[in-house]
Design a protein around this motif. Structure first.
Motif, mmCIF file in Angstrom:
data_model
loop_
_atom_site.group_PDB
_atom_site.id
_atom_site.type_symbol
_atom_site.label_atom_id
_atom_site.label_comp_id
_atom_site.label_asym_id
_atom_site.label_seq_id
_atom_site.Cartn_x
_atom_site.Cartn_y
_atom_site.Cartn_z
ATOM 1 N N ILE A 87 7.546 -1.317 -15.628
ATOM 2 C CA ILE A 87 7.940 -0.271 -14.412
ATOM 3 C C ILE A 87 6.807 0.783 -14.212
ATOM 4 O O ILE A 87 6.411 0.973 -12.932
ATOM 5 C CB ILE A 87 9.251 0.590 -14.641
ATOM 6 N N LEU A 88 6.097 0.960 -15.132
ATOM 7 C CA LEU A 88 4.909 1.701 -15.074
ATOM 8 C C LEU A 88 3.797 0.797 -14.445
ATOM 9 O O LEU A 88 2.948 1.497 -13.815
ATOM 10 C CB LEU A 88 4.158 2.198 -16.478
ATOM 11 N N ILE A 89 3.389 -0.380 -14.681
ATOM 12 C CA ILE A 89 2.526 -1.063 -13.919
ATOM 13 C C ILE A 89 2.986 -1.271 -12.643
ATOM 14 O O ILE A 89 1.965 -1.276 -11.748
ATOM 15 C CB ILE A 89 2.456 -2.525 -14.798
ATOM 16 N N THR A 90 4.265 -1.442 -12.133
ATOM 17 C CA THR A 90 4.560 -1.678 -10.773
ATOM 18 C C THR A 90 4.104 -0.084 -9.979
ATOM 19 O O THR A 90 3.630 -0.257 -8.780
ATOM 20 C CB THR A 90 6.147 -1.592 -10.727
ATOM 21 N N ARG A 91 4.210 0.998 -10.786
ATOM 22 C CA ARG A 91 3.921 2.433 -10.190
ATOM 23 C C ARG A 91 2.357 2.299 -10.029
ATOM 24 O O ARG A 91 1.910 2.971 -8.804
ATOM 25 C CB ARG A 91 4.427 3.412 -11.467
ATOM 26 N N VAL A 92 1.504 1.873 -11.011
ATOM 27 C CA VAL A 92 0.169 1.816 -11.035
ATOM 28 C C VAL A 92 -0.208 0.958 -9.886
ATOM 29 O O VAL A 92 -1.081 1.210 -8.847
ATOM 30 C CB VAL A 92 -0.480 1.131 -12.162
ATOM 31 N N LYS A 97 -2.250 0.727 -4.291
ATOM 32 C CA LYS A 97 -2.153 0.277 -2.832
ATOM 33 C C LYS A 97 -2.435 1.442 -1.783
ATOM 34 O O LYS A 97 -2.684 1.252 -0.630
ATOM 35 C CB LYS A 97 -0.724 -0.425 -2.664
ATOM 36 N N SER A 98 -1.796 2.627 -2.454
ATOM 37 C CA SER A 98 -1.677 3.801 -1.394
ATOM 38 C C SER A 98 -3.104 4.503 -1.373
ATOM 39 O O SER A 98 -3.451 5.235 -0.777
ATOM 40 C CB SER A 98 -0.764 4.608 -2.106
ATOM 41 N N SER A 99 -4.116 3.714 -2.264
ATOM 42 C CA SER A 99 -5.534 4.262 -2.060
ATOM 43 C C SER A 99 -6.280 3.583 -1.166
ATOM 44 O O SER A 99 -5.877 2.677 -0.479
ATOM 45 C CB SER A 99 -6.258 4.148 -3.418
ATOM 46 N N ASP A 100 -7.555 4.105 -0.912
ATOM 47 C CA ASP A 100 -8.254 3.642 0.347
ATOM 48 C C ASP A 100 -9.225 2.439 -0.146
ATOM 49 O O ASP A 100 -10.201 2.561 -0.234
ATOM 50 C CB ASP A 100 -9.103 4.773 0.973
ATOM 51 N N GLN A 104 -8.625 -7.214 -1.119
ATOM 52 C CA GLN A 104 -9.071 -8.095 -2.036
ATOM 53 C C GLN A 104 -9.063 -7.436 -3.312
ATOM 54 O O GLN A 104 -8.683 -7.931 -4.522
ATOM 55 C CB GLN A 104 -10.481 -8.484 -1.887
ATOM 56 N N ILE A 105 -9.138 -6.184 -3.386
ATOM 57 C CA ILE A 105 -9.301 -5.475 -4.908
ATOM 58 C C ILE A 105 -7.900 -5.433 -5.172
ATOM 59 O O ILE A 105 -7.518 -5.604 -6.475
ATOM 60 C CB ILE A 105 -9.945 -3.897 -4.480
ATOM 61 N N ILE A 106 -6.872 -5.144 -4.225
ATOM 62 C CA ILE A 106 -5.299 -5.070 -4.726
ATOM 63 C C ILE A 106 -4.838 -6.460 -5.295
ATOM 64 O O ILE A 106 -4.271 -6.490 -6.389
ATOM 65 C CB ILE A 106 -4.454 -4.595 -3.393
ATOM 66 N N GLU A 107 -5.304 -7.659 -4.477
ATOM 67 C CA GLU A 107 -4.975 -8.869 -5.121
ATOM 68 C C GLU A 107 -5.706 -8.943 -6.472
ATOM 69 O O GLU A 107 -4.985 -9.820 -7.284
ATOM 70 C CB GLU A 107 -5.329 -10.120 -4.032
ATOM 71 N N SER A 108 -6.866 -8.597 -6.635
ATOM 72 C CA SER A 108 -7.378 -8.801 -7.971
ATOM 73 C C SER A 108 -6.723 -8.058 -9.146
ATOM 74 O O SER A 108 -6.453 -8.547 -10.106
ATOM 75 C CB SER A 108 -9.023 -8.383 -7.912
ATOM 76 N N GLN A 176 -11.887 5.071 -6.018
ATOM 77 C CA GLN A 176 -10.891 5.387 -5.067
ATOM 78 C C GLN A 176 -9.540 5.541 -5.881
ATOM 79 O O GLN A 176 -8.630 6.142 -5.486
ATOM 80 C CB GLN A 176 -10.653 4.508 -4.068
ATOM 81 N N TYR A 177 -9.450 4.816 -7.114
ATOM 82 C CA TYR A 177 -8.174 5.062 -7.838
ATOM 83 C C TYR A 177 -8.103 6.506 -8.526
ATOM 84 O O TYR A 177 -8.760 6.596 -9.692
ATOM 85 C CB TYR A 177 -8.040 4.093 -8.819
ATOM 86 N N THR A 178 -7.649 7.418 -8.089
ATOM 87 C CA THR A 178 -7.339 8.857 -8.383
ATOM 88 C C THR A 178 -6.065 9.393 -8.154
ATOM 89 O O THR A 178 -5.744 10.390 -7.662
ATOM 90 C CB THR A 178 -8.620 9.795 -7.938
#
Length: 263
Positions: A87-92, A97-100, A104-108, A176-178
């Motif tokens: 569940i935590l990883i889903t939130r991560v 995804k909500s970051s700018d 490609q980064i999201i898929e990685s 961007q992950y903050t």
């Protein structure tokens, strides 16, 4: 995922080990009751050596019993700690995804999150298909299959930890992950990773004494031709030859069942 306890329900293996020892004690008592009539040529079938073997077998079972609590406690603690991870990883993932950032980064990142959560990139063909290394529900499990499953299960935790570590390092490389949520920050994820790793190591350390105790116990009970199983079988055969297949003596000890785990 099936637990070790669930495997034991299929096999009832531990119960059979203790039943073998208990029945061997009854067999020895019957042999003693025959008095001087019970006089086998083979040394291993004489009362004194069988009594020594019985004591050794009882001690081996006690050693196994003594090692079980630490193993069970460590496994329970690890399972409890890993339970919220998916569940935590889903939130991560959602925070990422909500970051700018690019798709490609999201898929990685998803390549790691799928492995952490035990999901496949392509769904299983059948929802009833067992996971890799997991026993088929309702099937009898051999010692070899149980050991393989335990190894695969342990590997599953190791792999999840490895991919969790890779994900954390991957997130650390993304400026961007903050996230604002404290538990989703890289520092919090790192702390969690260290805790999970500690609990996983505790299982490994607790499993080794239990595994060694079981190996030793199984050798005492089932090593051919000196194991308890073989000595008991030969003693029953000797009693059969001594009194006859239809004798009250043999019919009594014939009811004593000794089972050997499949290889």
């Amino acid at each position: 995922m099936s637990t070790i306890n669930e495997i034991s329900k299929h096999r009832g293996s531990e119960t059979s080990h203790y039943n073998n020892v208990a029945n061997f004690e009854v067999l020895i008592a019957e042999c003693i009751g025959y008095g001087t009539t019970y006089n086998p040529v083979k040394t291993a079938l004489k009362v004194a050596p069988m009594q020594t073997l019985l004591t050794t077998a009882k001690n081996a079972n006690t050693t196994v019993n003594s090692a079980i609590p630490a193993d069970r406690t460590a496994r329970d603690a690890r399972e409890e700690a890993f339970e919220p991870l998916s569940i935590l990883i889903t939130r991560v993932t959602n925070a990422l995804k909500s970051s700018d950032i690019s798709k490609q980064i999201i898929e990685s990142a998803k390549t790691y999150t799928r492995k952490i959560q035990g999901r496949r990139a392509t769904p299983k063909i059948s929802s009833t298909e067992p996971a890799q290394g997991e026993p088929v529900p309702g099937a009898e499990i051999t010692i070899e299959q149980e050991q393989k499953y335990i190894s695969t299960s342990q590997m599953g935790y190791d792999n999840r930890l490895d991919n969790f570590d890779k994900l954390i390092k991957f997130l650390s490389s993304i400026p961007q992950y903050t996230p604002n949520e404290a538990e989703l920050k890289v520092t919090a994820l790192t702390t969690l990773y260290n805790d999970l790793k500690t609990k996983n190591t505790a299982v490994i350390n607790a499993t080794i004494p239990l595994t060694n105790a079981k190996f030793s116990r199984n050798a005492i009970l089932y090593k051919e031709p000196v194991g308890l199983y073989y000595v008991a079988s030969e003693a029953k055969t000797y009693i059969k030859s001594l009194f006859g297949a239809n004798s009250p003596q043999y019919k009594l000890i014939c009811r004593l069942k000794f089972t050997k785990p499949r290889k």
